[in-house]
Design a protein around this motif. Structure first.
Motif, short mmCIF file in Angstrom:
data_model
loop_
_atom_site.label_atom_id
_atom_site.label_comp_id
_atom_site.label_asym_id
_atom_site.label_seq_id
_atom_site.Cartn_x
_atom_site.Cartn_y
_atom_site.Cartn_z
N CYS A 147 64.25 0.43 6.62
CA CYS A 147 65.12 1.29 7.43
C CYS A 147 66.54 1.32 6.86
O CYS A 147 67.17 2.39 6.77
CB CYS A 147 65.15 0.82 8.88
SG CYS A 147 63.63 1.10 9.81
N LYS A 148 67.04 0.17 6.46
CA LYS A 148 68.39 0.11 5.87
C LYS A 148 68.44 0.91 4.58
O LYS A 148 69.41 1.63 4.31
CB LYS A 148 68.78 -1.35 5.61
CG LYS A 148 69.02 -2.16 6.87
CD LYS A 148 69.33 -3.62 6.53
CE LYS A 148 69.55 -4.46 7.77
NZ LYS A 148 69.82 -5.88 7.45
N ALA A 151 68.50 4.58 5.22
CA ALA A 151 69.82 5.02 5.68
C ALA A 151 70.82 5.15 4.54
O ALA A 151 71.86 5.80 4.70
CB ALA A 151 70.34 4.07 6.75
N GLN A 183 66.04 -3.96 16.39
CA GLN A 183 67.45 -3.59 16.55
C GLN A 183 68.35 -4.73 16.08
O GLN A 183 69.37 -4.51 15.42
CB GLN A 183 67.77 -3.25 18.00
CG GLN A 183 69.20 -2.71 18.16
CD GLN A 183 69.78 -2.94 19.54
OE1 GLN A 183 69.17 -3.59 20.38
NE2 GLN A 183 70.97 -2.40 19.77
N LEU A 186 68.49 -4.90 12.32
CA LEU A 186 69.24 -3.79 11.74
C LEU A 186 70.72 -3.82 12.09
O LEU A 186 71.57 -3.40 11.32
CB LEU A 186 68.63 -2.46 12.20
CG LEU A 186 67.28 -2.09 11.62
CD1 LEU A 186 66.71 -0.86 12.32
CD2 LEU A 186 67.40 -1.84 10.12
N TRP A 188 71.94 -1.98 14.41
CA TRP A 188 72.30 -0.60 14.74
C TRP A 188 72.52 -0.47 16.24
O TRP A 188 71.98 -1.23 17.04
CB TRP A 188 71.20 0.36 14.29
CG TRP A 188 71.07 0.48 12.80
CD1 TRP A 188 71.85 -0.11 11.85
CD2 TRP A 188 70.07 1.23 12.09
NE1 TRP A 188 71.42 0.23 10.60
CE2 TRP A 188 70.34 1.06 10.71
CE3 TRP A 188 69.01 2.03 12.49
CZ2 TRP A 188 69.55 1.65 9.72
CZ3 TRP A 188 68.22 2.64 11.50
CH2 TRP A 188 68.51 2.45 10.13
N ARG A 192 70.57 4.55 18.98
CA ARG A 192 69.71 5.05 17.90
C ARG A 192 68.23 4.78 18.18
O ARG A 192 67.38 5.19 17.40
CB ARG A 192 70.13 4.42 16.57
CG ARG A 192 71.57 4.76 16.21
CD ARG A 192 72.06 4.06 14.98
NE ARG A 192 71.55 4.66 13.75
CZ ARG A 192 72.00 4.35 12.53
NH1 ARG A 192 72.95 3.45 12.40
NH2 ARG A 192 71.49 4.93 11.46
#
Length: 200
Positions: A147-148, A151, A183, A186, A188, A192
């Protein structure tokens, strides 16, 4: 797909292919609509046959080589043409089947954040597992890193499960998936993620 190289590659992307993933190209994909904003990650779960892990059936399904006669369950999905951009095994191994700049066939009829047809502007990530059951620590680690990395290349603004973009039709990854854990890994903002997945 990325070309083979003897030089270490510290960059996470070569075009729309992740350099840290094992690449196996799927024919089940197509172009994204012109101007598509790739801002959604969709988390799925899959195992073939259901609840059996470690085999090659998921890979074979995504690339169109599944032997439909190999297991009675496969008769119910005979001819299915699906794919995801990524597949993460129980041990955390990362496979990529579709260039992220292309449209994979993972979401089906769907809508999220006011937009329809989530295949058009999302990246689909399948976790090896059975909906409703737990996932392994190595999978969360691999998923968070992916995911990182996504992004870094795309304007990712949302992460959701298949169950959130196709409620009533799909239920994966299900209650066994630990959204607060993802979460936390991450870092974030809660906005999101789907509102129902995180503790107040």
């Amino acid at each position: 797909m990325p070309t083979a190289s003897t030089e270490p590659n510290t960059q996470p992307w070569q075009g729309g292919w992740h350099t840290g993933a094992k690449a196996l190209s799927s024919p089940h994909c197509g172009p994204r609509p012109e101007g598509a904003l790739i801002d959604l990650i969709v988390v799925h779960s899959i195992s073939l046959p259901p609840g059996e892990y470690g085999g090659r059936a998921v890979h074979d399904l995504f690339v169109g080589r599944l032997d439909w006669d190999a297991h009675p369950y496969f008769q119910g999905i005979r001819g299915l043409q699906v794919s995801a951009h990524f597949f993460i095994t129980r041990k955390g191994a990362l496979w990529q089947f579709v260039d992220c700049d292309q449209r994979a066939w993972h979401a089906g009829r769907s809508s999220y954040r006011g937009r329809m047809e989530c295949n058009d502007d999302s990246v689909g990530i399948e976790l090896e597992g059975l909906e409703g059951l737990h996932f392994e620590p190595a999978q969360y680690t691999a998923l968070a890193q992916l995911c990182k990395d996504l992004a870094l290349r795309y304007p990712i603004a949302h992460v959701a499960g298949h169950e959130h973009i196709a409620p009533g039709r799909k239920a994966d990854p299900g209650a066994g998936f630990d959204w607060p854990r993802l979460q936390g890994l991450l870092g974030w903002a809660p906005e999101r993620f789907p509102a129902t997945t995180l503790s107040p």
